[in-house]
Design an enzyme around this catalytic site. Sequence first.
Site, PDB file in Angstrom:
ATOM      1  N   ALA A  48       0.799  -1.237   0.000  1.00 21.78           N
ATOM      2  CA  ALA A  48       0.000   0.000   0.000  1.00 21.78           C
ATOM      3  C   ALA A  48       0.835   1.293   0.000  1.00 21.78           C
ATOM      4  O   ALA A  48       0.630   2.162  -0.858  1.00 21.78           O
ATOM      5  CB  ALA A  48      -0.984  -0.037   1.168  1.00 21.78           C
ATOM      6  N   ASP A 215      -4.271  -2.635   3.597  1.00 15.81           N
ATOM      7  CA  ASP A 215      -4.448  -1.926   2.325  1.00 15.81           C
ATOM      8  C   ASP A 215      -5.484  -0.826   2.432  1.00 15.81           C
ATOM      9  O   ASP A 215      -5.468   0.144   1.681  1.00 15.81           O
ATOM     10  CB  ASP A 215      -4.836  -2.903   1.221  1.00 15.81           C
ATOM     11  N   ASN A 225      -6.735  -6.505   3.974  1.00 17.12           N
ATOM     12  CA  ASN A 225      -5.322  -6.828   3.782  1.00 17.12           C
ATOM     13  C   ASN A 225      -5.242  -8.112   2.960  1.00 17.12           C
ATOM     14  O   ASN A 225      -6.263  -8.723   2.617  1.00 17.12           O
ATOM     15  CB  ASN A 225      -4.608  -6.978   5.139  1.00 17.12           C
ATOM     16  N   LYS A 226      -4.040  -8.525   2.662  1.00 13.79           N
ATOM     17  CA  LYS A 226      -3.806  -9.679   1.795  1.00 13.79           C
ATOM     18  C   LYS A 226      -4.670 -10.881   2.176  1.00 13.79           C
ATOM     19  O   LYS A 226      -4.848 -11.170   3.359  1.00 13.79           O
ATOM     20  CB  LYS A 226      -2.312 -10.046   1.869  1.00 13.79           C
TER      21      LYS A 226
END
Length: 317
Positions: A48, A215, A225-226
């Site tokens: 990010a 993110d 997030n991932k």
Amino acid sequence: MLPPTIEWAGNRIRLVDQRRLPHELVMVEATTTEELCGFIATLAVRGAPALGAAGAMGVALAWVRGEDVAAAGAVIKATRPTAVNLAWGVDRALAAADPVAEALRLAEDDVARNMAIGRHGAALIAPGSRVLTHCHTGSLACVGWGTALGVIRAAWESGTDLSVWVDETRPLLQGARLTAWELQTLGIPATLVADVMAGSLMASGDVDLAIVGADRIAANGDVANKIGTYQVAVLCHHHGIPFYVAAPRSTFDPATPDGASIEVEERSADEVTSFAGARSAPVGMAALNRAFDVTPAALVAGYVTEDGVFRSPPSFG
Ligand code: MRU
């Protein structure tokens, strides 16, 4: 030791090609919006905060080329929808009288903010801690230093003995390729594990805390997030292990009320049906490839920011 992830090189943007790590550390250059968008889409530059710098430099590039900066900004923003930093970086450069100066400021600021995140977060890591992390949140995911991995680095460099469980992070292996490489380069003790081993490690009492990046953090504290982060958070909750999120203010998005409102990027099925360029699933097999998931705020023990550690999402005025 670790080069700047992305830098303005006078009418061009130079960046570490993260697709080629850990095998080789090489730089590539973007001279047009189209080239930059290609690098962003294929994850040559990713993470990010690094995307924030890429967005700002992309607008700066269009500006020095005498192009329509608003149009370039719109194209860049559309490349990856989940990481709010990308749009934030574009908008900052678009609002500036001199987009080059603004992009340079943003890049310099990124490193200072990440180091502050590291200083605040390091206090959360007790000596001897075994820390689990997911995806890659180090220097390469930012202009420099890192967020969650920056916290681990700050603790280590201030003399705290620790070790890191590195989730490999399927399907694109940001953990195995990038986190492992960066921790090795920094000399921080780390062990790579398959994502699916996190529960077993926690059950055997081998994880003291988990820390990840983000993110986009919605106004209510839900964290995108991932993919796989949510599973780590749920497992931490079940085992009574604190789960922390480290991110700069630019990742907090007050305009997005909650996790359900976050657009989750869906990537090509090929990333799931193939491994390292070789097909691993039967031809014709359908696959779903969500690049991110959303962790509810209730599972987050604390948000580590450049302004301190907060139990609930801070409202940055
Ligand atoms: O798809 P990626 O590799 O860009 O995803 C990155 C992540 O999910 C990171 O955890 C996040 O961007 C924070 S980076 C400091």
